[in-house]
Design a protein around this motif. Structure first.
Motif, PDB file in Angstrom:
ATOM      1  N   GLU A   1      15.835 -14.633  -5.044  1.00 47.30           N
ATOM      2  CA  GLU A   1      15.956 -14.503  -3.592  1.00 47.30           C
ATOM      3  C   GLU A   1      15.219 -13.263  -3.093  1.00 47.30           C
ATOM      4  OE1 GLU A   1      19.454 -14.283  -0.147  1.00 47.30           O
ATOM      5  OE2 GLU A   1      19.990 -14.316  -2.278  1.00 47.30           O
ATOM      6  N   PHE A   2      15.313 -12.184  -3.876  1.00 49.49           N
ATOM      7  CA  PHE A   2      14.654 -10.943  -3.473  1.00 49.49           C
ATOM      8  C   PHE A   2      13.135 -11.108  -3.482  1.00 49.49           C
ATOM      9  CE2 PHE A   2      13.358  -6.498  -3.657  1.00 49.49           C
ATOM     10  CZ  PHE A   2      14.265  -5.916  -2.784  1.00 49.49           C
ATOM     11  N   TYR A   3      12.621 -11.808  -4.500  1.00 43.95           N
ATOM     12  CA  TYR A   3      11.181 -12.064  -4.557  1.00 43.95           C
ATOM     13  C   TYR A   3      10.724 -12.895  -3.353  1.00 43.95           C
ATOM     14  CZ  TYR A   3       9.731 -10.137  -9.073  1.00 43.95           C
ATOM     15  OH  TYR A   3       9.367  -9.282 -10.075  1.00 43.95           O
ATOM     16  N   LYS A   4      11.544 -13.854  -2.953  1.00 43.98           N
ATOM     17  CA  LYS A   4      11.199 -14.676  -1.788  1.00 43.98           C
ATOM     18  C   LYS A   4      11.117 -13.824  -0.519  1.00 43.98           C
ATOM     19  CE  LYS A   4      12.979 -19.142  -3.382  1.00 43.98           C
ATOM     20  NZ  LYS A   4      13.999 -20.191  -3.166  1.00 43.98           N
ATOM     21  N   LEU A   5      12.027 -12.863  -0.409  1.00 52.05           N
ATOM     22  CA  LEU A   5      11.990 -11.957   0.741  1.00 52.05           C
ATOM     23  C   LEU A   5      10.703 -11.126   0.741  1.00 52.05           C
ATOM     24  CD1 LEU A   5      15.665 -10.612   0.935  1.00 52.05           C
ATOM     25  CD2 LEU A   5      14.462 -11.903   2.712  1.00 52.05           C
ATOM     26  N   LEU A   6      10.317 -10.652  -0.450  1.00 55.98           N
ATOM     27  CA  LEU A   6       9.082  -9.874  -0.541  1.00 55.98           C
ATOM     28  C   LEU A   6       7.870 -10.711  -0.170  1.00 55.98           C
ATOM     29  CD1 LEU A   6       9.671  -7.878  -3.881  1.00 55.98           C
ATOM     30  CD2 LEU A   6       9.967  -7.077  -1.534  1.00 55.98           C
ATOM     31  N   GLN A   7       7.849 -11.970  -0.632  1.00 53.98           N
ATOM     32  CA  GLN A   7       6.735 -12.863  -0.316  1.00 53.98           C
ATOM     33  C   GLN A   7       6.670 -13.152   1.180  1.00 53.98           C
ATOM     34  OE1 GLN A   7       7.431 -16.240  -2.829  1.00 53.98           O
ATOM     35  NE2 GLN A   7       6.625 -15.260  -4.684  1.00 53.98           N
ATOM     36  N   ARG A   8       7.844 -13.337   1.788  1.00 46.24           N
ATOM     37  CA  ARG A   8       7.897 -13.646   3.231  1.00 46.24           C
ATOM     38  C   ARG A   8       7.266 -12.528   4.053  1.00 46.24           C
ATOM     39  NH1 ARG A   8      13.747 -14.129   5.369  1.00 46.24           N
ATOM     40  NH2 ARG A   8      13.781 -15.793   3.809  1.00 46.24           N
ATOM     41  N   HIS A   9       7.424 -11.284   3.595  1.00 47.32           N
ATOM     42  CA  HIS A   9       6.903 -10.142   4.339  1.00 47.32           C
ATOM     43  C   HIS A   9       5.593  -9.603   3.760  1.00 47.32           C
ATOM     44  CE1 HIS A   9      10.387  -9.714   7.002  1.00 47.32           C
ATOM     45  NE2 HIS A   9      11.134 -10.021   5.956  1.00 47.32           N
ATOM     46  N   GLY A  10       5.048 -10.300   2.751  1.00 47.02           N
ATOM     47  CA  GLY A  10       3.767  -9.880   2.176  1.00 47.02           C
ATOM     48  C   GLY A  10       3.829  -8.533   1.496  1.00 47.02           C
ATOM     49  N   ILE A  11       4.958  -8.207   0.871  1.00 47.40           N
ATOM     50  CA  ILE A  11       5.144  -6.908   0.220  1.00 47.40           C
ATOM     51  C   ILE A  11       4.980  -7.078  -1.291  1.00 47.40           C
ATOM     52  CG2 ILE A  11       6.782  -5.037  -0.244  1.00 47.40           C
ATOM     53  CD1 ILE A  11       8.073  -5.671   2.472  1.00 47.40           C
ATOM     54  N   GLU A  12       4.177  -6.248  -1.899  1.00 41.86           N
ATOM     55  CA  GLU A  12       3.979  -6.263  -3.351  1.00 41.86           C
ATOM     56  C   GLU A  12       4.689  -5.058  -3.970  1.00 41.86           C
ATOM     57  OE1 GLU A  12      -0.069  -6.589  -4.500  1.00 41.86           O
ATOM     58  OE2 GLU A  12      -0.514  -8.221  -3.086  1.00 41.86           O
ATOM     59  N   ALA A  13       5.607  -5.346  -4.887  1.00 36.92           N
ATOM     60  CA  ALA A  13       6.399  -4.273  -5.506  1.00 36.92           C
ATOM     61  C   ALA A  13       5.524  -3.331  -6.319  1.00 36.92           C
ATOM     62  CB  ALA A  13       7.491  -4.881  -6.385  1.00 36.92           C
ATOM     63  N   ALA A  14       4.424  -3.854  -6.877  1.00 36.53           N
ATOM     64  CA  ALA A  14       3.560  -3.039  -7.733  1.00 36.53           C
ATOM     65  C   ALA A  14       2.999  -1.828  -7.000  1.00 36.53           C
ATOM     66  CB  ALA A  14       2.418  -3.898  -8.272  1.00 36.53           C
ATOM     67  N   ILE A  15       2.794  -1.952  -5.694  1.00 38.48           N
ATOM     68  CA  ILE A  15       2.265  -0.834  -4.894  1.00 38.48           C
ATOM     69  C   ILE A  15       3.179   0.376  -5.003  1.00 38.48           C
ATOM     70  CG2 ILE A  15       1.731  -0.066  -2.545  1.00 38.48           C
ATOM     71  CD1 ILE A  15       0.946  -2.943  -1.915  1.00 38.48           C
ATOM     72  N   PHE A  16       4.479   0.131  -5.002  1.00 39.27           N
ATOM     73  CA  PHE A  16       5.442   1.231  -5.025  1.00 39.27           C
ATOM     74  C   PHE A  16       5.506   1.878  -6.407  1.00 39.27           C
ATOM     75  CE2 PHE A  16       6.535  -1.585  -1.595  1.00 39.27           C
ATOM     76  CZ  PHE A  16       6.759  -0.704  -0.551  1.00 39.27           C
ATOM     77  N   LYS A  17       5.201   1.104  -7.454  1.00 37.42           N
ATOM     78  CA  LYS A  17       5.121   1.679  -8.793  1.00 37.42           C
ATOM     79  C   LYS A  17       3.931   2.631  -8.902  1.00 37.42           C
ATOM     80  CE  LYS A  17       7.264  -2.262 -11.135  1.00 37.42           C
ATOM     81  NZ  LYS A  17       7.076  -3.370 -12.108  1.00 37.42           N
TER      82      LYS A  17
END
Length: 458
Positions: free
Chosen positions: A434-450
């Protein structure tokens, strides 16, 4: 009298040949034309039967075109004026437009340009006065319109006002539902009795019950005196329940009983009091849908919805925008130290083309911002554009606000967990999928924050 919907033009010129040619050409283009040869006769003609537009020569014996315009603006501020001028008087005509004249044409005029200017003026100022029915009637004097949709609504409202049936007014926020309710009250046999209004969505449930039904001294903490409710206060008159769709279900049950028995018992009282009111309710919600999903009682829905009136949105009545803008401007001008004020044609065009999610209330705000910011009597388009941008920014929809909150929340939580989706999902109390779907909906890539976290540690 002009035919229904046929625009009427008043031509003013002391040259009889030009006057005759103009009249022939405009009649051939389906306008109702009346021609006079002086400014004084023009004022008399306007007083007898107001036209939709005045087309006048600038240089005339006696009262010239500019003096005529000044008289028209003082008495009929919404009436557009186009001036015909010779080449040598163009500077005068340009100066005139800065003072509120809609436009000017040079002689010899171009026929197509003449027709274009006339049609533009009529469009921006709301079409034909002949389309207005009964506009001088006092019961509807607060409703400014020349829209056929609004006229149909008002005709229906006047018919139902004569009876006593409950009325449900539907329409978007800011479209004028309370204005219509007050007009119905004034058109009804109850006009001399109270009109009492309450917004059911703006008051907490416990206080709303007390406001509607009243309470006795000591019946609850803070009840320091007896208070009669609004049903009793509106006795013999009209009670307007605004935003009835926001009323909590437990209170809907009590309201239904009061309506059915025509008696109200204040909180803490042992006796009921009879009342006689006409109930008009209003909502921006789809009550039929609310009824189907169980958030609004079906029996109450049918009690309130004997007659339904739907107020059109401002986008559905664009011909009213110039009329309303002028009306608001005249109302606001004294407040801002002006004897008079007017929008330039370009500014009016911006108002007509704009979208109005907040409807008439939002238009009023834009007009007030425009006159507050502009130092001149004629408000140019730049000030209107600025006011519209400010107002639209403030009118963020609920969905837009929720999306912005979600995006900001996801960004903050990923920064906190240095891009770890597993930890972020745990903090948000969501599973990873569900969390990944939220990130996809807003075009957010977690790798950027790493990556950002690694950069901070260097």
């Amino acid at each position: 009298m002009p035919k229904q919907g046929k625009a009427s033009l008043l031509l003013v010129d002391d040259d009889p040949d030009l006057l005759r040619l103009l009249a022939i050409r405009l009649k051939a283009n389906s306008y109702d034309v009346h021609a006079v040869d002086s400014g004084q006769r023009a004022l008399a003609a306007i007083g007898a039967s107001r036209p939709d537009l005045v087309l006048t020569d600038l240089r005339m014996d006696g009262m010239d075109g500019m003096a005529l315009f000044e008289e028209i603006q003082a008495t009929y501020p919404g009436l557009p004026v186009i001036i015909l001028t010779a080449h040598g008087t163009i500077p005068d005509a340009v100066a005139a437009t800065k003072r509120g004249v809609f436009g000017y044409l040079t002689k010899p005029y171009d026929a197509d340009e003449l027709l274009y200017q006339i049609q533009r003026a009529l469009t921006l100022h709301g079409g034909s006065v002949a389309q207005q029915a009964g506009v001088g009637q006092l019961w509807r004097e607060d409703i400014v319109t020349r829209s056929s949709a609004m006229e149909d609504l008002l005709a229906k409202a006047q018919r139902v006002a004569a009876g006593d049936a409950s009325i449900l007014i539907q329409g978007e926020s800011g479209s004028g539902k309370e204005l219509l309710a007050r007009a119905i009250h004034r058109a009804s046999p109850r006009a001399s009795q109270p009109f009492v209004a309450i917004n059911c969505g703006a008051i907490p449930e416990t206080l709303l019950e007390s406001e509607l039904f009243g309470h006795m001294k000591g019946s609850f903490t803070g009840a320091i005196a007896d208070q009669r409710g609004l049903f009793v206060a509106a006795d013999k008159g009209t009670l307007f329940l605004d935003e009835i769709g926001d009323m909590p279900l437990p209170l809907q049950v009590k309201l239904l009983r009061v309506i059915e028995t025509r008696e109200v018992r204040p909180i803490g009282a042992t006796r009921s009091t009879a009342f006689d009111v006409r109930i008009i309710s209003a909502t921006h919600r789809d009550l039929a849908h609310e009824k189907e999903v169980g958030t609004f009682r079906e029996d109450l829905y049918y009690r309130l919805n004997v007659v339904t009136l739907k107020v059109p949105s401002l986008d559905e009545r664009p011909e009213d925008i110039p009329l309303l803008a002028g009306h608001f401007l005249n109302h606001l001008a004294p407040r801002y130290g002006r004897d008079k004020a007017a929008f330039s044609p370009e500014a009016l065009e911006l108002l007509v083309k704009a979208k109005w999610p907040g409807n008439v209330r939002q238009l009023y705000n834009v007009v007030e911002q425009s006159i507050a910011l502009c130092p001149t009597e004629i408000i140019p388009s730049a000030f209107v554009e600025q006011a519209i941008q400010v107002e639209m920014h403030e009118m963020t929809s609920f969905e837009d606000a929720r999306r912005r909150f979600e995006r900001d929340y996801l960004t903050r939580i990923l920064k906190l967990t240095k891009g770890s989706v597993t930890q972020a999902a745990k903090l948000a109390r969501r599973n990873r999928t569900e969390f990944y779907k939220l990130l996809q909906r807003h075009g957010i890539e977690a790798a950027i924050f790493k990556t950002e976290a690694k950069g901070e540690t260097k």
